[in-house]
Design a protein around this motif. Structure first.
Motif, PDB file in Angstrom:
ATOM      1  N   PRO A 207       0.839  -1.215   0.000  1.00  0.00           N
ATOM      2  CA  PRO A 207       0.000   0.000   0.000  1.00  0.00           C
ATOM      3  C   PRO A 207       0.865   1.254   0.000  1.00  0.00           C
ATOM      4  CG  PRO A 207       0.090  -0.950   2.199  1.00  0.00           C
ATOM      5  CD  PRO A 207       0.813  -1.909   1.302  1.00  0.00           C
ATOM      6  N   ALA A 208       0.228   2.383  -0.201  1.00  0.00           N
ATOM      7  CA  ALA A 208       0.954   3.659  -0.197  1.00  0.00           C
ATOM      8  C   ALA A 208       1.523   3.930   1.190  1.00  0.00           C
ATOM      9  CB  ALA A 208       0.014   4.784  -0.612  1.00  0.00           C
ATOM     10  N   GLN A 209       2.833   4.130   1.255  1.00  0.00           N
ATOM     11  CA  GLN A 209       3.525   4.413   2.510  1.00  0.00           C
ATOM     12  C   GLN A 209       4.609   5.451   2.270  1.00  0.00           C
ATOM     13  OE1 GLN A 209       5.041   0.800   4.218  1.00  0.00           O
ATOM     14  NE2 GLN A 209       3.052  -0.216   4.315  1.00  0.00           N
ATOM     15  N   ALA A 210       4.992   6.140   3.367  1.00  0.00           N
ATOM     16  CA  ALA A 210       6.071   7.121   3.262  1.00  0.00           C
ATOM     17  C   ALA A 210       7.377   6.425   2.911  1.00  0.00           C
ATOM     18  CB  ALA A 210       6.213   7.883   4.576  1.00  0.00           C
ATOM     19  N   SER A 211       8.189   7.068   2.110  1.00  0.00           N
ATOM     20  CA  SER A 211       9.443   6.485   1.652  1.00  0.00           C
ATOM     21  C   SER A 211      10.592   6.852   2.583  1.00  0.00           C
ATOM     22  CB  SER A 211       9.779   6.967   0.239  1.00  0.00           C
ATOM     23  OG  SER A 211       8.764   6.614  -0.669  1.00  0.00           O
ATOM     24  N   PRO A 212      11.549   5.956   2.775  1.00  0.00           N
ATOM     25  CA  PRO A 212      12.745   6.301   3.551  1.00  0.00           C
ATOM     26  C   PRO A 212      13.569   7.373   2.844  1.00  0.00           C
ATOM     27  CG  PRO A 212      12.522   3.912   3.284  1.00  0.00           C
ATOM     28  CD  PRO A 212      11.550   4.548   2.355  1.00  0.00           C
ATOM     29  N   SER A 213      14.406   8.038   3.604  1.00  0.00           N
ATOM     30  CA  SER A 213      15.279   9.075   3.050  1.00  0.00           C
ATOM     31  C   SER A 213      16.587   8.455   2.572  1.00  0.00           C
ATOM     32  CB  SER A 213      15.565  10.141   4.109  1.00  0.00           C
ATOM     33  OG  SER A 213      16.301   9.565   5.183  1.00  0.00           O
ATOM     34  N   PHE A 214      17.363   9.245   1.829  1.00  0.00           N
ATOM     35  CA  PHE A 214      18.693   8.786   1.409  1.00  0.00           C
ATOM     36  C   PHE A 214      19.566   8.486   2.620  1.00  0.00           C
ATOM     37  CE2 PHE A 214      18.474  11.159  -2.906  1.00  0.00           C
ATOM     38  CZ  PHE A 214      17.842  10.067  -3.466  1.00  0.00           C
ATOM     39  N   GLU A 215      19.407   9.293   3.647  1.00  0.00           N
ATOM     40  CA  GLU A 215      20.205   9.089   4.859  1.00  0.00           C
ATOM     41  C   GLU A 215      19.891   7.732   5.496  1.00  0.00           C
ATOM     42  OE1 GLU A 215      21.169  11.436   9.067  1.00  0.00           O
ATOM     43  OE2 GLU A 215      19.458  11.995   7.814  1.00  0.00           O
ATOM     44  N   GLN A 216      18.626   7.355   5.514  1.00  0.00           N
ATOM     45  CA  GLN A 216      18.240   6.059   6.080  1.00  0.00           C
ATOM     46  C   GLN A 216      18.763   4.905   5.231  1.00  0.00           C
ATOM     47  OE1 GLN A 216      14.027   7.221   6.294  1.00  0.00           O
ATOM     48  NE2 GLN A 216      14.066   6.614   8.450  1.00  0.00           N
ATOM     49  N   TRP A 217      18.733   5.038   3.895  1.00  0.00           N
ATOM     50  CA  TRP A 217      19.280   3.993   3.038  1.00  0.00           C
ATOM     51  C   TRP A 217      20.790   3.875   3.231  1.00  0.00           C
ATOM     52  CZ3 TRP A 217      16.893   0.130   1.080  1.00  0.00           C
ATOM     53  CH2 TRP A 217      15.563   0.232   0.660  1.00  0.00           C
ATOM     54  N   THR A 218      21.470   4.998   3.401  1.00  0.00           N
ATOM     55  CA  THR A 218      22.914   4.963   3.646  1.00  0.00           C
ATOM     56  C   THR A 218      23.222   4.186   4.909  1.00  0.00           C
ATOM     57  OG1 THR A 218      23.212   7.106   2.547  1.00  0.00           O
ATOM     58  CG2 THR A 218      24.953   6.382   4.043  1.00  0.00           C
ATOM     59  N   GLU A 219      22.502   4.492   5.980  1.00  0.00           N
ATOM     60  CA  GLU A 219      22.728   3.808   7.256  1.00  0.00           C
ATOM     61  C   GLU A 219      22.382   2.321   7.153  1.00  0.00           C
ATOM     62  OE1 GLU A 219      23.889   3.006  10.957  1.00  0.00           O
ATOM     63  OE2 GLU A 219      24.214   4.864   9.837  1.00  0.00           O
ATOM     64  N   HIS A 220      21.356   1.989   6.397  1.00  0.00           N
ATOM     65  CA  HIS A 220      20.966   0.585   6.250  1.00  0.00           C
ATOM     66  C   HIS A 220      22.077  -0.237   5.598  1.00  0.00           C
ATOM     67  CE1 HIS A 220      18.797  -3.047   5.135  1.00  0.00           C
ATOM     68  NE2 HIS A 220      19.146  -2.826   3.871  1.00  0.00           N
TER      69      HIS A 220
END
Length: 433
Positions: A207-220
């Motif tokens: 379903p439609a959900q808020a997307s993670p930020s670039f900063e969160q993808w970097t940390e992941h």
């Protein structure tokens, strides 16, 4: 005016397919007539993956078929939405509600992606046969047109139609029909295709959900490399180990076919497999995320779990990010919003080369605004304390050039004078017999 007998979209049917079926039901053979009936405009481009003007289409459907539902249930937008920043996701949805000129494809990174869309519209003969038995007609499914998916997990390898992508007739909606979808025997699909289809199907039904930020993808990705023990020392990711894992799990032929084969040189800093483990400054394709996680995690991993984990990472907004969001929140034309989306991932000069038509329209209609935005964006990327020109180096180069010019002029003057001295002597001598 209402479109009589407008079809209800089937489960997982592309909206492009629904519009095409509307033309069949009304017996319309002219593409322009279908556009007049459905969109009340003849300038609509028949787009397979990310159609726009969905707010108009929702008017001919029951109330539960909102524009949001059409976007997430009948386009390929869910494949890209989780991997772009939230502001860009919302902006792209707004573009799909209304009308755009390819802005969503640019903002989602599809236009410049290393992973290309299938060359032809595809179908599964087994699924087509089941559609005929259950519904009495054919329609295009979303997953058939997904880049990287080469087979149906239930029936086998997908087949190409003769309908090329992008469409030769830009305004024609072509319905799935027996003349395009021949029912033939299918070859068994590869196990790699099952890995892709499993994760793609989960993305398509999210379903439609808020997307993670670039900063969160970097940390992941930093955390993922750390948990797997792929670090040299305390802070340096061991990219060679990650590359070997990917090459061990994924067939080389499949990586090459999908343009995901890491370069042979370990010093190539443009390698996407290295860049994805560094600070994220741009979004990556769903297929790139799937390749990495399939290689590093156990075989039972799910893309939903990954997205949930990424969304829980801490984040903060930099002043520049806040500034861009505030700029985007102001009332802008679709072209201006598309230009903001481009500037979020590349400098003005590169953005102009990426979309020259968009730049030309903005220069013609919003020249002052365009020059001001480009100037401010270039200033944000420049450190005012560092001089842009090395004046001492330039003076040395100019001095060297002047010395060479002086030596050349002096030599030329000497040769000219010597030639003049020889002319009187030559004039008094007779030619030999």
């Amino acid at each position: 005016m209402a479109v009589l007998n407008f079809p209800i979209p089937y489960t997982e049917e592309l909206m492009y397919s629904t519009v095409a079926r509307a033309g069949v039901r009304q017996g319309l053979t002219s593409p322009k007539q279908l556009l007049d009936e459905v969109f009340e405009s003849r300038s609509i481009i028949a787009t397979i993956d990310l159609p726009n003007h969905l707010a108009t289409l929702s008017r001919w459907l029951p109330e539960e078929y909102t524009p949001d539902k059409l976007i997430y249930s009948h386009t390929l937008f869910p494949l890209y939405a989780p991997f772009v920043p939230e502001a860009r996701r919302l902006q792209c949805m707004n573009w799909l509600y209304q009308g755009t000129q390819g802005a969503a494809h640019l903002a989602l990174g599809i236009a410049a992606s290393r992973i290309k869309s299938p060359r032809f519209i595809r179908y599964c003969p087994g699924c087509i046969s089941a559609q005929r038995e259950q519904y009495g007609e054919y329609f295009w499914l979303r997953e058939w047109q997904v880049a990287g998916m080469a087979s149906c997990s239930e029936h086998g390898v997908l087949m190409d139609t003769r309908i090329a992508r992008p469409l030769i007739e830009r305004h024609r909606f072509i319905a799935a029909a027996p003349e395009h979808c021949l029912v033939t025997k299918q070859q068994k699909g590869m196990g790699v295709s099952d890995w892709i289809s499993t994760q793609v199907r989960r993305l398509l039904v999210r379903p439609a959900q808020a997307s993670p930020s670039f900063e969160q993808w970097t940390e992941h990705y930093r955390s993922l490399a750390y948990r797997q023990g792929f670090y040299r020392g305390k802070a340096q990711v061991d990219h060679s180990v990650i590359k070997n894992k990917v090459l061990k799990v994924w067939p080389a032929a499949w990586l090459i076919r999908n343009r995901l084969m890491p370069p042979s040189s370990d010093i190539d800093d443009t390698d996407w497999l290295k860049v994805i483990f560094r600070k994220h400054r741009k979004s990556f394709n769903y297929l790139q995320h799937i390749v990495v996680h399939q290689a590093l995690l156990d075989s039972h991993w799910q893309i939903d779990d990954v997205l949930y984990e990424v969304s829980r990472k801490p984040t903060r907004k930099t002043p520049q990010q806040v500034k861009v969001v505030m700029q985007k929140s102001n009332s802008q034309t679709p072209d201006q919003e598309a230009w903001f989306a481009l500037l979020s991932s590349c400098p003005p000069k590169q953005a102009r080369k990426t979309s020259p038509a968009l730049y030309a329209r903005l220069y013609r209609n919003h020249r002052d605004w365009l020059l001001d935005v480009n100037h401010r964006h270039a200033q944000d990327k420049t450190n005012p304390n560092v001089p842009r020109i090395d004046w001492d180096k330039r003076d040395r180069e100019y001095l060297q050039a002047l010395r060479q010019q002086a030596m050349f002029s002096e030599g030329k003057s000497t040769r000219t004078q010597a030639l003049k001295n020889l002319l009187p002597q030559a004039a008094g001598q007779s030619l030999p017999p």
